[in-house]
Design a protein around this motif. Structure first.
Motif, PDB file in Angstrom:
ATOM      1  N   UNK A  36       6.134 -51.830   1.888  1.00 46.78           N
ATOM      2  CA  UNK A  36       6.294 -50.982   1.508  1.00 46.78           C
ATOM      3  C   UNK A  36       6.785 -51.194   0.063  1.00 46.78           C
ATOM      4  N   UNK A  37       6.983 -49.925  -0.605  1.00 43.37           N
ATOM      5  CA  UNK A  37       7.109 -49.789  -2.331  1.00 43.37           C
ATOM      6  C   UNK A  37       7.870 -49.833  -2.861  1.00 43.37           C
ATOM      7  N   UNK A 122      -2.198 -52.306   1.270  1.00 41.06           N
ATOM      8  CA  UNK A 122      -1.858 -51.029   1.124  1.00 41.06           C
ATOM      9  C   UNK A 122      -0.294 -51.177   1.029  1.00 41.06           C
ATOM     10  N   UNK A 123      -0.075 -49.999   0.234  1.00 40.80           N
ATOM     11  CA  UNK A 123       1.966 -49.852  -0.048  1.00 40.80           C
ATOM     12  C   UNK A 123       1.911 -48.724   0.402  1.00 40.80           C
ATOM     13  N   UNK A 124       2.971 -48.469   1.285  1.00 41.64           N
ATOM     14  CA  UNK A 124       3.592 -47.249   2.070  1.00 41.64           C
ATOM     15  C   UNK A 124       5.061 -46.995   1.288  1.00 41.64           C
ATOM     16  N   UNK A 125       4.274 -45.442   1.285  1.00 43.73           N
ATOM     17  CA  UNK A 125       5.824 -45.184   0.535  1.00 43.73           C
ATOM     18  C   UNK A 125       7.379 -45.348   1.303  1.00 43.73           C
ATOM     19  N   UNK A 126       8.077 -45.015   0.455  1.00 45.63           N
ATOM     20  CA  UNK A 126      10.033 -44.670   0.903  1.00 45.63           C
ATOM     21  C   UNK A 126      10.160 -43.883   0.449  1.00 45.63           C
ATOM     22  N   UNK A 127      11.524 -42.985   0.464  1.00 46.71           N
ATOM     23  CA  UNK A 127      11.705 -41.931   0.571  1.00 46.71           C
ATOM     24  C   UNK A 127      12.440 -41.923  -1.002  1.00 46.71           C
ATOM     25  N   UNK A 128      11.707 -42.117  -2.058  1.00 46.27           N
ATOM     26  CA  UNK A 128      12.531 -42.803  -3.278  1.00 46.27           C
ATOM     27  C   UNK A 128      12.571 -41.947  -4.248  1.00 46.27           C
ATOM     28  N   UNK A 129      12.308 -40.528  -4.021  1.00 43.01           N
ATOM     29  CA  UNK A 129      12.149 -39.976  -4.764  1.00 43.01           C
ATOM     30  C   UNK A 129      12.943 -38.365  -4.116  1.00 43.01           C
ATOM     31  N   UNK A 130      13.953 -37.771  -5.370  1.00 40.76           N
ATOM     32  CA  UNK A 130      14.176 -36.404  -4.752  1.00 40.76           C
ATOM     33  C   UNK A 130      13.032 -35.248  -5.165  1.00 40.76           C
ATOM     34  N   UNK A 131      13.029 -33.774  -4.443  1.00 44.26           N
ATOM     35  CA  UNK A 131      12.700 -32.942  -5.216  1.00 44.26           C
ATOM     36  C   UNK A 131      12.730 -32.447  -6.408  1.00 44.26           C
ATOM     37  N   UNK A 132      12.302 -31.826  -7.340  1.00 43.41           N
ATOM     38  CA  UNK A 132      12.821 -30.843  -8.558  1.00 43.41           C
ATOM     39  C   UNK A 132      11.843 -30.613  -9.435  1.00 43.41           C
ATOM     40  N   UNK A 133      13.000 -29.690  -9.466  1.00 46.13           N
ATOM     41  CA  UNK A 133      12.151 -28.793 -10.366  1.00 46.13           C
ATOM     42  C   UNK A 133      12.203 -28.648 -12.084  1.00 46.13           C
ATOM     43  N   UNK A 134      11.054 -27.804 -13.176  1.00 45.18           N
ATOM     44  CA  UNK A 134      10.603 -28.639 -13.974  1.00 45.18           C
ATOM     45  C   UNK A 134      11.706 -27.864 -14.629  1.00 45.18           C
ATOM     46  N   UNK A 135      12.340 -27.106 -14.314  1.00 42.60           N
ATOM     47  CA  UNK A 135      13.232 -26.257 -15.049  1.00 42.60           C
ATOM     48  C   UNK A 135      14.855 -25.830 -14.249  1.00 42.60           C
ATOM     49  N   UNK A 136      15.897 -26.773 -14.443  1.00 44.04           N
ATOM     50  CA  UNK A 136      16.630 -26.665 -13.869  1.00 44.04           C
ATOM     51  C   UNK A 136      17.507 -25.496 -13.793  1.00 44.04           C
ATOM     52  N   UNK A 137      16.759 -24.258 -14.432  1.00 48.00           N
ATOM     53  CA  UNK A 137      17.732 -22.885 -14.351  1.00 48.00           C
ATOM     54  C   UNK A 137      16.573 -21.780 -14.608  1.00 48.00           C
ATOM     55  N   UNK A 138      16.350 -20.985 -14.075  1.00 54.80           N
ATOM     56  CA  UNK A 138      15.505 -19.808 -14.232  1.00 54.80           C
ATOM     57  C   UNK A 138      16.791 -18.068 -14.727  1.00 54.80           C
ATOM     58  N   UNK A 139      15.071 -17.615 -15.430  1.00 51.80           N
ATOM     59  CA  UNK A 139      16.598 -15.991 -15.544  1.00 51.80           C
ATOM     60  C   UNK A 139      14.264 -15.706 -15.183  1.00 51.80           C
ATOM     61  N   UNK A 140      14.929 -14.190 -14.543  1.00 47.00           N
ATOM     62  CA  UNK A 140      14.324 -13.322 -14.173  1.00 47.00           C
ATOM     63  C   UNK A 140      14.996 -11.933 -14.910  1.00 47.00           C
TER      64      UNK A 140
END
Length: 402
Positions: A36-37, A122-140
């Motif tokens: 694992x990584x 083989x380097x296997x993946x572990x869940x060490x990253x969270x989904x993230x948005x490039x911008x935390x706030x968006x205005x429509x």
């Protein structure tokens, strides 16, 4: 010695040389491990000594060591145990980016015996990253005359993990005026869209606060959020439209910094602020964001830093155009980098005899040489030769080894 005796001696030496070469080729092996990584430095990868049948005293006596083709040493051989261990902490996402399978290769060389064994880890993946948005706030900004059922593309989250540990789903929380739809992109990626479920009334509510949540499939799951503020405005009759849905361009890796690679263009039939358009990235990797600059007013994409074919050959950018009323359109920009012969071949001696007897038979292997060129295709193909006025010849053994 008679002529027949000399001929017999030459045949014996030739036969012995053929046997030595066959034994050298038979020494090539292949081991495969998985780890694992993010494991600490010195973590166990595999019992190389046991798997190759090497005795522990032989490891130190015969000059056994690990070699790697890259500039970074990721693995080492523990002399007391014969175990292959990590030489530093390995980050799979940094090393292999979005590749489905991450495999590192190294070789174990038994210097005194001219033996070499290939090792794949083989380097296997572990869940060490969270989904993230490039911008935390968006205005429509939406017109109050927008018809229910209208859809608005939302910024996608990015999760560098792979498989189930990567981004799996979206959820929307807010009020009854909006719902969430998720479309499948050409590559199977999920594209969230904000759907107007109920007609807007600016006099009733001038703003709507929503929260978009992205979740991965890890256990436990990791999440990322982005806040969406919808401002209700007056009517905007026409949305901007790109001149083409996809822009493709091929550029050599030595194109100068500051060059304009491509310009996206969109038109809007409205007048005034509702017809003025601006360009921005809708979806772009962190790596591409540091390389390509998008002019918000002209749509020109220029190069901010030198390209390297060996570091990246393909970039996909998603550009969004918005008008003054916040209607939008999206286009794909595909930039392909072509190779230039900008790397010289590198030669390294992986193993060599310190001395050789003057009566050594023809065909005796005296050195193991590895040749590597970081270029690709024809630019990465190499040929090797040595001076003819020496009592040695160069013979290709396997891959780029001589």
């Amino acid at each position: 010695m008679c002529a027949a005796g000399r001929r017999w001696g030459r045949r014996q030496r030739a036969l012995l040389g053929a046997v030595l070469l066959a034994a050298w080729q038979a020494a090539w092996g292949q081991l495969r491990y998985s780890v694992p990584e993010e494991m600490p430095k010195g973590s166990f990868v595999g019992d190389v000594a046991k798997d190759l049948g090497l005795h522990l005293p032989e490891i130190s006596d015969r000059g056994v060591h690990i070699t790697e083709r890259g500039r970074t040493q990721y693995f080492a051989l523990h002399g007391k145990t014969g175990h292959l261990v990590t030489a530093e902490r390995i980050d799979r996402e940094q090393l292999c980016e979005e590749a489905q399978q991450c495999v590192l290769r190294c070789e174990l060389v038994v210097q005194g015996e001219m033996k070499l064994y290939g090792i794949e880890v083989e380097i296997t993946d572990i869940n060490d990253n969270s989904p993230s948005f490039r911008e935390a706030e968006t205005e429509l900004r939406m017109s109050e005359t927008t018809a229910p059922g209208s859809r608005f593309p939302l910024a996608r989250a990015h999760d560098p993990d792979s498989g189930r540990n990567s981004l799996q789903s979206y959820e929307l929380s807010g009020d009854e005026h909006f719902s969430l739809a998720v479309q499948a992109g050409p590559g199977g990626d999920q594209r969230p869209e904000l759907v107007l479920a109920k007609a807007l009334d600016r006099e009733e509510a001038a703003f709507h606060e929503l929260v978009l949540r992205a979740m991965d499939g890890g256990d436990p799951a990791r999440t990322g959020t982005a806040r969406i503020r919808v401002t209700v405005v007056d009517a905007n009759d026409n949305a901007p439209v790109f001149s083409q849905a996809e822009y493709t361009v091929r550029v050599p890796e030595d194109v100068p910094v500051g060059s304009t690679l491509v310009a996206v263009t969109a038109t809007d039939a409205d007048e005034g602020p509702n017809g003025q358009v601006t360009y921005s990235y809708q979806m772009v990797s962190v790596k591409a964001l540091k390389i390509f600059d998008l002019d918000a007013e002209t749509g020109a994409i220029t190069l901010m830093r030198n390209l390297d074919f060996e570091d990246g050959t393909y970039y996909e950018l998603e550009v969004q155009v918005r008008d003054g009323g916040d209607l939008s359109d999206i286009a794909q920009v595909v930039i392909t980098v072509t190779d230039v012969n900008d790397n010289a071949p590198e030669i390294s001696v992986r193993s060599a005899l310190s001395e050789i007897s003057e009566d050594a038979p023809t065909g005796t292997v005296v050195a193991l040489v590895y040749v590597h060129d970081r270029d690709s295709g024809a630019n990465g193909e190499v040929s090797c030769s040595i001076d003819k006025d020496v009592p040695f010849r160069l013979q290709r053994s396997q891959g780029n080894y001589y």
